[in-house]
Design an enzyme around this catalytic site. Sequence first.
Site, PDB file in Angstrom:
ATOM      1  N   GLU A  68      46.506  50.063  25.814  1.00 14.00           N
ATOM      2  CA  GLU A  68      46.877  49.006  27.108  1.00 14.00           C
ATOM      3  C   GLU A  68      47.815  48.355  25.931  1.00 14.00           C
ATOM      4  O   GLU A  68      49.035  48.075  26.773  1.00 14.00           O
ATOM      5  CB  GLU A  68      45.836  47.484  26.750  1.00 14.00           C
ATOM      6  CG  GLU A  68      44.563  47.753  27.402  1.00 14.00           C
ATOM      7  CD  GLU A  68      44.273  48.100  28.698  1.00 14.00           C
ATOM      8  OE1 GLU A  68      45.103  47.720  29.237  1.00 14.00           O
ATOM      9  OE2 GLU A  68      43.703  48.585  29.825  1.00 14.00           O
TER      10      GLU A  68
ATOM     11  N   GLU B  34      45.495  38.712  41.720  1.00 12.90           N
ATOM     12  CA  GLU B  34      46.356  39.664  41.543  1.00 12.90           C
ATOM     13  C   GLU B  34      46.020  40.184  42.994  1.00 12.90           C
ATOM     14  O   GLU B  34      45.948  40.173  43.570  1.00 12.90           O
ATOM     15  CB  GLU B  34      44.791  40.799  41.828  1.00 12.90           C
ATOM     16  CG  GLU B  34      45.342  42.832  40.843  1.00 12.90           C
ATOM     17  CD  GLU B  34      44.085  42.957  40.381  1.00 12.90           C
ATOM     18  OE1 GLU B  34      44.331  42.978  39.179  1.00 12.90           O
ATOM     19  OE2 GLU B  34      43.759  43.866  41.104  1.00 12.90           O
TER      20      GLU B  34
END
Length: 390
Positions: free
Chosen positions: A185, A237
């Site tokens: 990540e 999102e």
Amino acid sequence: MKKIKVNLQENSYPIFIGSGVFSNLLELIKEKKLNRNIFIITDKNVDKHYKLNIESVFKNYEYKLNKFVIKAGEESKCAEVLNRIYANLLLKNYGRDTLIIALGGGVVGDLAGYAAATFMRGVQFVQVPTTLLAAVDSSVGGKTGINFEKTKNIIGAFYQPKFVIIDANFIKTLNRSEIICGIGEIVKYAFLADENFYNYARKNIHKIFEGDEKVIEKLIYESVKIKAGVVEIDEKESGLRKILNLGHTFAHAYESILEYKIKHGEAVIAGLSAAIILANKIGIMNDKNYNEYIEFVHSIKITKSILNLDKEKLYAAMLKDKKNREGRIKFVLPKKIGNIIVDIEIEKSDVIYALSHNEILFEQDKLKNKNSIKKNSISLKNPCKDEIKI
Ligand SMILES: NC(=O)c1ccc[n+]([C@@H]2O[C@H](COP(=O)([O-])OP(=O)(O)OC[C@H]3O[C@@H](n4cnc5c(N)ncnc54)[C@H](O)[C@@H]3O)[C@@H](O)[C@H]2O)c1
């Protein structure tokens, strides 16, 4: 102790980052005037390593306090364990004035967060991530949830914590493959960020394995800053947050075909490599950048093989990903550092090409490791263009 504020329309919250900050937990709870009836959710590994730290933080605690220890691992992120949490909360007479503390990796964070979001229509919640992945990713952004009938994260809620404490000391007891998961990540954030952070990450990321506190704190801080910044703009999102899925369309397909026997962060590294190949193949990334980015991503050695996988099945898995609609796969691809394109639809043949050539690169990594050939004498074939020397 460093602080990053996540500014949301409602429920803004701070993230505290530093080495040893876990010891400030009760002080922060008091300062934020949070509920004092505490229900800690953790897992067996974390409890084994940090039992004494937990006891020391809560020594002589005067209010209601219970610790619920789940089995470590993804299987615990399920309805059965969630039900046991609800049952335990009720059994111990917890009410609306509960504060749930998630002390663990992404599994504990997602599960405890969802329990907090739903118990009595929502009780207070604090995240204390103990894996690198949870520190830089899952503990920030308010996504909580469980898996259901083999589908990951299919039941859940956006639910923000009251604050997050990221103690870099927790990273020291993680094994190598768990560290790689977080690194996956961090590498992603390096592509989303700017040249400064990218160059810092490229130069220093391997020092995480040496337990270099300064580097660990800096990489966590910068990564969280990026994630928090994106979440602030797009909490649920619907737009910008999609850039956080860089490499993840491929990663989810690898995870699904390998029946989750590959760790998420390792799949992300493989996915980033595939995304870079695809970006170069369709002409949005130049060869110079391609060579540099591939070298960076492949400098992180993943432990699980993605070789000899059926490309058609991988493609089918991408189509099934819950982020795709109407039989179309929407890719997030990097043009260069800090310049990411979302929602690109790509010809199937190009996707298959990226998958095949990704396999070639990882096969070459494997051979390279096996034969212990000196790095600069290896010739890596650029799947898209000429041969390159690294
Ligand atoms: N909510 C989100 O936005 C989001 C984002 C990414 C991933 N996730 C979820 O996160 C989960 C993966 O998280 P994870 O990688 O942290 O896995 P995890 O929680 O299973 O932790 C990995 C392993 O490390 C152990 N562990 C945790 N902290 C430790 C420590 N300090 N020292 C030693 N061992 C320790 C755990 O017991 C476990 O065995 C997945 O379920 C994924 O879906 C959620």
